[in-house]
Design a protein around this motif. Structure first.
Motif, PDB file in Angstrom:
ATOM      1  N   PRO A 127       0.809  -1.216   0.000  1.00 33.64           N
ATOM      2  CA  PRO A 127       0.000   0.000   0.000  1.00 33.64           C
ATOM      3  C   PRO A 127       0.844   1.269   0.000  1.00 33.64           C
ATOM      4  O   PRO A 127       0.411   2.297  -0.533  1.00 33.64           O
ATOM      5  CB  PRO A 127      -0.838  -0.125   1.275  1.00 33.64           C
ATOM      6  N   ALA A 128       2.048   1.220   0.570  1.00 35.63           N
ATOM      7  CA  ALA A 128       2.910   2.403   0.554  1.00 35.63           C
ATOM      8  C   ALA A 128       3.255   2.789  -0.882  1.00 35.63           C
ATOM      9  O   ALA A 128       3.231   3.976  -1.248  1.00 35.63           O
ATOM     10  CB  ALA A 128       4.179   2.138   1.362  1.00 35.63           C
ATOM     11  N   GLN A 129       3.573   1.795  -1.708  1.00 37.05           N
ATOM     12  CA  GLN A 129       3.886   2.075  -3.105  1.00 37.05           C
ATOM     13  C   GLN A 129       2.667   2.583  -3.859  1.00 37.05           C
ATOM     14  O   GLN A 129       2.760   3.490  -4.697  1.00 37.05           O
ATOM     15  CB  GLN A 129       4.451   0.813  -3.758  1.00 37.05           C
ATOM     16  N   LEU A 130       1.509   2.018  -3.560  1.00 34.08           N
ATOM     17  CA  LEU A 130       0.280   2.467  -4.205  1.00 34.08           C
ATOM     18  C   LEU A 130      -0.032   3.914  -3.831  1.00 34.08           C
ATOM     19  O   LEU A 130      -0.392   4.731  -4.695  1.00 34.08           O
ATOM     20  CB  LEU A 130      -0.882   1.552  -3.813  1.00 34.08           C
ATOM     21  N   MET A 131       0.105   4.269  -2.540  1.00 27.72           N
ATOM     22  CA  MET A 131      -0.201   5.629  -2.109  1.00 27.72           C
ATOM     23  C   MET A 131       0.748   6.634  -2.756  1.00 27.72           C
ATOM     24  O   MET A 131       0.349   7.748  -3.101  1.00 27.72           O
ATOM     25  CB  MET A 131      -0.126   5.740  -0.584  1.00 27.72           C
ATOM     26  N   ALA A 132       2.013   6.248  -2.931  1.00 27.77           N
ATOM     27  CA  ALA A 132       2.959   7.144  -3.603  1.00 27.77           C
ATOM     28  C   ALA A 132       2.496   7.442  -5.027  1.00 27.77           C
ATOM     29  O   ALA A 132       2.555   8.590  -5.491  1.00 27.77           O
ATOM     30  CB  ALA A 132       4.349   6.522  -3.611  1.00 27.77           C
ATOM     31  N   SER A 133       2.023   6.418  -5.722  1.00 29.42           N
ATOM     32  CA  SER A 133       1.526   6.616  -7.089  1.00 29.42           C
ATOM     33  C   SER A 133       0.320   7.553  -7.103  1.00 29.42           C
ATOM     34  O   SER A 133       0.223   8.452  -7.941  1.00 29.42           O
ATOM     35  CB  SER A 133       1.160   5.258  -7.693  1.00 29.42           C
ATOM     36  N   LEU A 134      -0.590   7.367  -6.145  1.00 34.84           N
ATOM     37  CA  LEU A 134      -1.793   8.201  -6.108  1.00 34.84           C
ATOM     38  C   LEU A 134      -1.465   9.646  -5.736  1.00 34.84           C
ATOM     39  O   LEU A 134      -2.076  10.585  -6.257  1.00 34.84           O
ATOM     40  CB  LEU A 134      -2.802   7.618  -5.119  1.00 34.84           C
ATOM     41  N   LEU A 135      -0.494   9.835  -4.851  1.00 37.85           N
ATOM     42  CA  LEU A 135      -0.080  11.187  -4.487  1.00 37.85           C
ATOM     43  C   LEU A 135       0.547  11.905  -5.673  1.00 37.85           C
ATOM     44  O   LEU A 135       0.258  13.084  -5.945  1.00 37.85           O
ATOM     45  CB  LEU A 135       0.904  11.150  -3.323  1.00 37.85           C
ATOM     46  N   LEU A 136       1.401  11.218  -6.410  1.00 30.01           N
ATOM     47  CA  LEU A 136       2.067  11.832  -7.554  1.00 30.01           C
ATOM     48  C   LEU A 136       1.082  12.186  -8.663  1.00 30.01           C
ATOM     49  O   LEU A 136       1.240  13.199  -9.339  1.00 30.01           O
ATOM     50  CB  LEU A 136       3.141  10.890  -8.102  1.00 30.01           C
ATOM     51  N   ARG A 137       0.084  11.361  -8.835  1.00 29.99           N
ATOM     52  CA  ARG A 137      -0.903  11.612  -9.887  1.00 29.99           C
ATOM     53  C   ARG A 137      -1.968  12.608  -9.456  1.00 29.99           C
ATOM     54  O   ARG A 137      -2.858  12.946 -10.227  1.00 29.99           O
ATOM     55  CB  ARG A 137      -1.556  10.290 -10.294  1.00 29.99           C
ATOM     56  N   GLY A 138      -1.904  13.074  -8.210  1.00 26.62           N
ATOM     57  CA  GLY A 138      -2.881  14.024  -7.733  1.00 26.62           C
ATOM     58  C   GLY A 138      -4.220  13.410  -7.413  1.00 26.62           C
ATOM     59  O   GLY A 138      -5.221  14.116  -7.293  1.00 26.62           O
ATOM     60  N   VAL A 139      -4.270  12.092  -7.232  1.00 26.79           N
ATOM     61  CA  VAL A 139      -5.535  11.414  -6.959  1.00 26.79           C
ATOM     62  C   VAL A 139      -5.944  11.610  -5.496  1.00 26.79           C
ATOM     63  O   VAL A 139      -7.118  11.715  -5.174  1.00 26.79           O
ATOM     64  CB  VAL A 139      -5.423   9.910  -7.293  1.00 26.79           C
ATOM     65  N   ILE A 140      -4.970  11.631  -4.589  1.00 27.71           N
ATOM     66  CA  ILE A 140      -5.248  11.870  -3.166  1.00 27.71           C
ATOM     67  C   ILE A 140      -4.364  13.004  -2.675  1.00 27.71           C
ATOM     68  O   ILE A 140      -3.326  13.308  -3.286  1.00 27.71           O
ATOM     69  CB  ILE A 140      -5.012  10.615  -2.296  1.00 27.71           C
ATOM     70  N   ASP A 141      -4.765  13.643  -1.582  1.00 31.75           N
ATOM     71  CA  ASP A 141      -3.896  14.635  -0.947  1.00 31.75           C
ATOM     72  C   ASP A 141      -3.824  14.423   0.558  1.00 31.75           C
ATOM     73  O   ASP A 141      -3.465  15.321   1.310  1.00 31.75           O
ATOM     74  CB  ASP A 141      -4.341  16.057  -1.278  1.00 31.75           C
ATOM     75  N   ALA A 142      -4.154  13.226   1.012  1.00 30.59           N
ATOM     76  CA  ALA A 142      -4.070  12.906   2.441  1.00 30.59           C
ATOM     77  C   ALA A 142      -2.612  12.808   2.878  1.00 30.59           C
ATOM     78  O   ALA A 142      -1.741  12.396   2.106  1.00 30.59           O
ATOM     79  CB  ALA A 142      -4.782  11.581   2.709  1.00 30.59           C
ATOM     80  N   ARG A 143      -2.350  13.189   4.127  1.00 29.66           N
ATOM     81  CA  ARG A 143      -1.031  12.945   4.692  1.00 29.66           C
ATOM     82  C   ARG A 143      -0.794  11.440   4.757  1.00 29.66           C
ATOM     83  O   ARG A 143      -1.660  10.694   5.210  1.00 29.66           O
ATOM     84  CB  ARG A 143      -0.934  13.529   6.092  1.00 29.66           C
ATOM     85  N   THR A 144       0.392  11.008   4.336  1.00 31.26           N
ATOM     86  CA  THR A 144       0.655   9.576   4.210  1.00 31.26           C
ATOM     87  C   THR A 144       1.949   9.205   4.928  1.00 31.26           C
ATOM     88  O   THR A 144       2.985   9.837   4.720  1.00 31.26           O
ATOM     89  CB  THR A 144       0.753   9.181   2.723  1.00 31.26           C
ATOM     90  N   ALA A 145       1.859   8.173   5.773  1.00 30.67           N
ATOM     91  CA  ALA A 145       3.023   7.696   6.514  1.00 30.67           C
ATOM     92  C   ALA A 145       3.334   6.259   6.129  1.00 30.67           C
ATOM     93  O   ALA A 145       2.430   5.454   5.890  1.00 30.67           O
ATOM     94  CB  ALA A 145       2.771   7.777   8.020  1.00 30.67           C
TER      95      ALA A 145
END
Length: 487
Positions: A127-145
């Motif tokens: 999920p960490a790798q997936l969240m990085a992809s979504l953050l870069l694509r502008g799909v999410i803007d949640a703080r991610t740890a």
């Protein structure tokens, strides 16, 4: 893809925290449950949800990652070790997620859309790798740890975008800052474990030492061999053997220890583990990240047996370095090894004190504080910077010592002092053409100019701005500015 935004949620509504794990073994889910439990201590968390991403995946994908892993551990441990080593270099894995994983991630993305998190904690690298992809694509803007679950840091956990990275020990934090990651984005919190309330009283020094023997996730013949060797011990002791959900193993061990009378207590799956950890004097089992962290928090030293190659071997190395464990490399000498610990005056007590020093019982709360009270903008590591870090590590060079066009630079948000990007020095060109200020800084803007942006630079800008129109930053060269700060 439609963008998911949590920015519309007001502070008064509180944080919506999503915890993403993956059920490969029990440790990742246990860490997720510990973070969920810690949310109860924070008034700013309005809602929390835990999601095992493999539960949302296809059965084939889930079996390949879960059951397939343990099949390799049992039959081809050398292949597990090779896989660990090959995926250990930092940023060895770059670029888009593979098509199979992307397809299996679609239900997870749907669940995220429905929950609308303001903050996300990942206790597994998938999920960490997936969240990085979504953050870069502008799909999410949640703080991610990203929260690691073993004592030794593995490069597979590194992603190109995140808000905070939490590691298990100080040496891992020093390693990551030497690679170039900013100290304000990496913290050594320990591995999150559940807080146990109203547990049994601590161990009684007037009673014979109690061994807590764990069969581990797979159990089987090795667990029987461990118990058999304890029958040859000369030191006085009692033992509790935990067999988990393996009923056949429990019956085998019950038959094996029947002649020993009341010295042994054999359990299946039990909710008593917190109490057992507190009552026991010595743990005998595998050094999984969560098991070891729970033992350390309870001041319970370990006799390490049959570690999984890779992460568990490295966990064991750390515990032995701290003086909180000994390792037995063959089942034939386990009884002798435990006898040696129990018979040497003061050794068990010194190991118990070392375990207490090593334990981090507040790790889950520290993770939440570091994420929710930390920077609101993500850290973006460009692909060029990732290549620099990987190439340097393969040459046994510390990336922060590099000079010239391939050296690393940081962009610092001047308003709050947090690092928002790690770039290769050569990449600054595009940004300086547009946004340079007379004092050598940059003012990033969401604007239209005739200077063409490359695709990578556009992605970086979008992630750094995070919905804002203007962001003043200063440029910091690592080779002259790096400081290894206290954790």
């Amino acid at each position: 893809m439609r963008r998911m935004s949590a920015r519309g949620l007001t502070t008064a509504e509180g944080e919506r925290l999503l915890i993403l794990s993956a059920g490969v073994g029990s440790g990742h889910n246990s860490a997720a449950a510990a973070v969920q439990q810690a949310c109860a201590t924070r008034a700013d968390v309005a809602e929390v949800q835990v999601l095992d991403v493999l539960e949302k995946s296809s059965v084939l994908y889930r079996d390949m990652l879960g059951k397939g892993y343990f099949a390799l551990v049992k039959d081809l441990p050398w292949l597990v070790e090779w896989g660990y080593d090959i995926s250990d270099p930092p940023f060895r894995r770059r670029g888009p997620i593979d098509p199979w994983t992307r397809a299996n991630a679609l239900p997870v993305i749907g669940a995220i859309k429905r929950f609308r998190p303001t903050a996300i904690v990942c206790t597994h690298f998938l999920p960490a790798q997936l969240m990085a992809s979504l953050l870069l694509r502008g799909v999410i803007d949640a703080r991610t740890a990203v929260v690691t679950t073993d004592y030794d840091f593995q490069g597979l956990w590194l992603t190109g975008v995140f808000h905070a990275l939490f590691v298990a020990r100080e040496e891992a934090r020093v390693e990551l800052t030497a690679l170039g990651l900013p100290p304000d984005r990496v913290a050594a919190t320990g591995i999150p474990i559940a807080t146990q309330l109203n547990v049994a009283p601590a161990r009684d020094a007037n009673e014979p030492p109690m061994l807590l023997i764990s069969a581990g996730a797979s159990g089987g013949d090795y667990a029987v061999a461990v118990v058999r060797q304890t029958l040859h011990m000369r030191s006085p002791f009692t033992a509790t053997v935990v067999c988990g959900r393996n009923d056949a193993l429990r019956q085998r061990i019950e038959q094996l220890v029947a002649p020993a009378g009341n010295r042994y207590r054999v359990l299946g799956f039990t909710a008593e583990m917190p109490q057992l950890l507190r009552r026991a004097d010595l743990f005998v089992g595998k050094p999984g990240g969560l098991s070891a962290s729970e033992c350390m928090a309870a001041g319970l030293p370990m006799v390490l047996v049959n570690p999984i190659p890779g992460q568990e071997v490295r966990n064991g190395d750390y515990l032995m370095e701290q003086g909180a464990a000994v390792r037995c490399n063959t089942a034939a000498t386990i009884g002798w090894k435990i006898d040696e610990v129990l018979r040497e005056p003061g050794l068990l007590q010194r190991m118990q004190a070392a375990a207490l020093r090593t334990g981090r019982p507040d790790a889950a709360a520290d993770v939440l504080s570091g994420l929710l009270d930390g920077p609101s903008r993500p850290l973006v590591v460009s692909r060029a910077a990732q290549k620099t870090i990987l190439a340097a590590s393969e040459r046994r060079v510390v990336a922060t010592d590099l000079t010239g066009p391939s050296s690393l630079v940081r962009l610092i948000d001047t308003a709050v002092g947090s690092t928002v990007a790690l770039l290769q020095a050569e990449e600054l060109g595009d940004l300086q053409k547009r946004y340079a200020t007379p004092d050598g800084g940059l003012v990033l803007r969401r604007d239209q100019t005739p200077v063409s942006f490359r695709w990578e630079a556009r992605r970086l800008l979008r992630a750094m701005l995070r919905g804002d129109d203007v962001l003043p930053v200063r440029v910091e060269g690592l080779s002259a500015s790096l400081r290894i700060l206290p954790g």
